[in-house]
Design a protein around this motif. Structure first.
Motif, short mmCIF file in Angstrom:
data_model
loop_
_atom_site.label_atom_id
_atom_site.label_comp_id
_atom_site.label_asym_id
_atom_site.label_seq_id
_atom_site.Cartn_x
_atom_site.Cartn_y
_atom_site.Cartn_z
N ASP A 343 -48.37 -38.23 -32.55
CA ASP A 343 -48.21 -36.98 -31.80
C ASP A 343 -49.01 -36.93 -30.51
N THR A 362 -53.25 -39.21 -32.94
CA THR A 362 -53.00 -38.53 -34.20
C THR A 362 -51.75 -39.06 -34.88
N LYS A 364 -49.66 -37.27 -37.46
CA LYS A 364 -49.66 -35.91 -37.99
C LYS A 364 -49.21 -35.81 -39.44
N ARG A 385 -53.21 -33.78 -41.94
CA ARG A 385 -52.14 -33.61 -40.96
C ARG A 385 -52.72 -33.12 -39.64
N ASN A 387 -52.82 -32.70 -35.71
CA ASN A 387 -51.72 -32.57 -34.76
C ASN A 387 -52.13 -32.98 -33.35
N ASN A 388 -53.05 -32.24 -32.74
CA ASN A 388 -53.51 -32.54 -31.39
C ASN A 388 -54.98 -32.92 -31.41
N ASN A 407 -56.13 -29.48 -37.56
CA ASN A 407 -55.77 -30.01 -38.87
C ASN A 407 -54.95 -28.97 -39.63
N TYR A 438 -52.24 -25.80 -34.37
CA TYR A 438 -51.17 -26.60 -33.75
C TYR A 438 -51.68 -27.30 -32.49
#
Length: 643
Positions: A343, A362, A364, A385, A387-388, A407, A438
């Protein structure tokens, strides 16, 4: 046939039946016309051909024919044989003009079970065919067609089991090479294919399902659609696709008929003629006449017909606006997880040794990976998980930089410390009062380390990352909350200007004066709306290239697989580009990019003016799980003619 292929073919057949029942039908009056009788014929000697194609050499018209006894045979428009390959059994070939009087030919030779490349050109005014390359195949190839993409030649080859392969075919010092790009799956009974380079569509005939249309560019969604259904094509065998690109007419055969479609208008053919006493398998147009060939024939029949006019849109065609391309310079190892997994990247610049800098990326579905600039995986942290990710330098007794990653497993932020030696350490998860963390970007406000974090279905929070002495006493402190109209993921902060940029995926780029916002005196401004060209939804990753007056905001424009450059304040569009294949390094380009990061640091000879790292949604050559592509800023600057 694999279970996957069977399922796909069954679904495709059901779709074709439904479309066939409700779609437009062939004009019964046209279909019932008296069959055409030939006005002449070209008699050939011991050719036994099932495919023909017209071409021009030295200003003269020729026909190229596949021969089951002699490989390839070239004859004049009057039927005089000019040359033939020695031996070989060829039923299918692809033909592409490279330049005037130079034609590239791909054939499948059944005797050697090889895909072969040949060059047809002139030597002292006479035609000749030269060998370029060969590659063994595991199954007979039933359809071959060329495509021209970004000044490269691509070859699509589909075997008798319905497994297709896309190759880039290109010259090397000793011979041409086949570089695999991606597999394609159709199921059995494919009969022929062709590519319309104007629209970028690959067309595949597959009796009895119909003719498929899909994007020929591997960096785009496949977007498979039905171009023509059995209702338009008839119940028997159909194929022999031949595209007259000058007129925009797609010619093919079906039973005893020859049909032509407007290449830009799926559905009903605008030319349907039955031929007397023959069932053609290959048809084309030359010198105003229709040429047709029966299976394994030594005779080309010529018909005088009123040919369809070029399509109006073809007559007015000026070609699409091509986005400039910059070759990839490197790539990371693929991420561990399959599907849409990679990601967002971040770049840690090692101040003591820039060539030993790191890329954080990442996955994700599983955690955070750490890579060298060479792309080698150093370590993977299975923290959930994430993401950024973003990072900033910090004054601390143990760490020189802190990275933060949103996360989504346990809603919060995972923190990582980076030592001066380049060792990354997991500092653990800090929980958030947020449903689904997010987007995320980190910045410095004086001595404070700050982070903006978006909730996928809610507002954006501004947090302070408060350092601790050990690994467990770092904490998050909420400072403010920003209401947004829709989903926000990509963001970046200009630390010096204290300016936040964030992307509304379907809306565009917004800018916020952070100090004025905290004082209650400012709201976000939309500074670059999505327009479908310079910026195409979704708006995803963002980064700032800092180089004084030559600084830029870089944004991934996911909808057209490009990267847009704006002035530092985001007010002016500077240009855009795509990341392209690098054949010298066997790298594919990038597409469907989520996150990106850019740095103006000099990382040595390969990245002397800085580095752009982008997530690649389709990792090709060969097809693997997603990864991150690396691009030299020097190449970007040269392509876009930046200062």
């Amino acid at each position: 046939m694999t279970r996957k292929t069977l399922i796909f073919s069954a679904a495709a057949l059901a779709l074709a039946v439904v479309l066939g029942g409700c779609g437009p039908q062939i004009d019964k009056t046209a279909a019932a016309q008296k069959p055409l009788t030939p006005q002449g014929a070209l008699s050939l000697s011991n050719v036994v051909s099932s495919q023909l194609a017209p071409l021009v050499l030295g200003g003269a018209d020729y026909l190229l024919l596949a021969s089951e006894k002699r490989g390839l045979v070239l004859v004049s428009a009057e039927g005089e044989e000019k040359l033939a390959l020695d031996g070989g059994k060829v039923e299918r070939f692809a033909l592409q003009q490279l330049e005037q009087d130079r034609w590239l030919i791909a054939v499948y030779d059944e005797d050697s079970a090889q895909l072969q490349l040949r060059l047809l050109d002139l030597e002292q005014g006479s035609p000749r065919i030269r060998y370029l390359a060969a590659m063994a195949t595991t199954a007979p190839q039933v359809a071959l067609c060329f495509s021209r993409q970004a000044e490269r030649t691509h070859l699509f080859a589909i075997d008798e089991n319905g497994l297709g392969q896309e190759y880039v075919v290109h010259p090397r010092e000793q011979a041409w090479e086949f570089t695999g790009v991606r597999p394609l799956y159709f199921g059995e009974q494919v009969s022929s294919c062709t590519v319309d380079d104007h629209s970028g569509k690959l067309l595949v005939a597959q009796p009895p399902l119909g003719i498929w249309s899909l994007n020929s560019d591997a960096e785009m969604d496949e977007d498979r659609q039905v171009f023509a259904t059995p209702a338009e094509l008839g119940d028997g065998e159909f194929g022999g696709l031949w595209l007259d690109s000058a007129s925009g007419n797609l010619w093919l055969t079906s039973g005893e008929r020859v049909l032509a479609f407007n290449i830009n208008v799926p559905g009903k053919p605008h030319f349907v003629e039955s031929l007397a006493d023959m069932e053609p398998v290959s048809a084309a147009v030359q010198r105003g006449s229709l040429l047709a060939l029966e299976e394994e024939s030594d005779r080309v029949q010529q018909f005088a017909v009123k040919l369809p006019e070029p399509a109006a849109e073809i007559q007015a065609f000026r070609g699409p606006v091509e986005i400039p391309r910059v070759r990839a310079s490197g790539q990371t190892a693929p991420v561990q997880s399959g599907g849409d997994a990679a990601d967002d990247p971040a770049i840690w610049v090692n101040p003591a040794n820039p060539s030993a800098s790191l890329i954080l990326g990442t996955d994700k579905k599983s955690g955070l990976s750490v890579y060298k600039l060479s792309g080698e995986l150093v370590e993977h942290f299975p923290v959930g998980r994430v993401n950024n990710v973003d990072l900033r330098p910090i004054q601390h007794g143990k760490y020189v930089a802190i990275a933060a990653a949103s996360n989504r497993t346990d809603p919060g932020i995972s923190l990582f410390g980076i030592t001066g030696e380049g060792k990354v350490e997991d500092l653990g998860l800090r929980s958030l009062d947020m449903g689904d963390p997010y987007g995320l970007c980190v910045y410095r406000r004086g001595a404070d380390l700050m982070a903006w974090v978006s909730d996928k279905d809610g507002p954006v929070q501004l947090l302070q990352i408060v350092p601790g002495e050990g690994n467990v006493d770092w904490r998050l402190q909420k400072v403010a909350e920003l209401d947004v109209k829709s989903q926000v993921e990509g963001c970046v902060v200009d630390d010096e200007m204290q300016m936040l940029f964030f992307g509304e995926e379907d809306g565009g780029i917004w800018r916020l004066d952070i100090a004025a916002f905290l004082a209650g005196e400012a709201k976000p401004q939309l500074i670059a709306p999505v327009d479908g060209e310079r910026l195409a939804a979704d708006v995803e990753g963002m980064g700032l290239y800092h180089a004084g007056d030559n600084s830029y905001l870089v944004v991934s424009s996911q909808g057209n697989n490009s990267y847009a450059l704006f002035s530092r304040d985001g007010s002016q569009f500077v240009g855009h580009f795509k990341v392209d294949i690098n054949l010298d390094k066997s790298l594919d380009g990038s597409s469907e990019t989520d996150g990106l990061e850019v740095s103006s640091a000099s990382f040595g000879d390969q990245y002397p003016q800085g580095l752009l790292v982008v997530q690649d949604g389709r990792n090709r050559m060969p097809s693997q799980t997603q990864n991150f592509k690396l691009v030299s800023w020097a190449d970007i600057a040269e392509t876009l003619q930046l200062k």
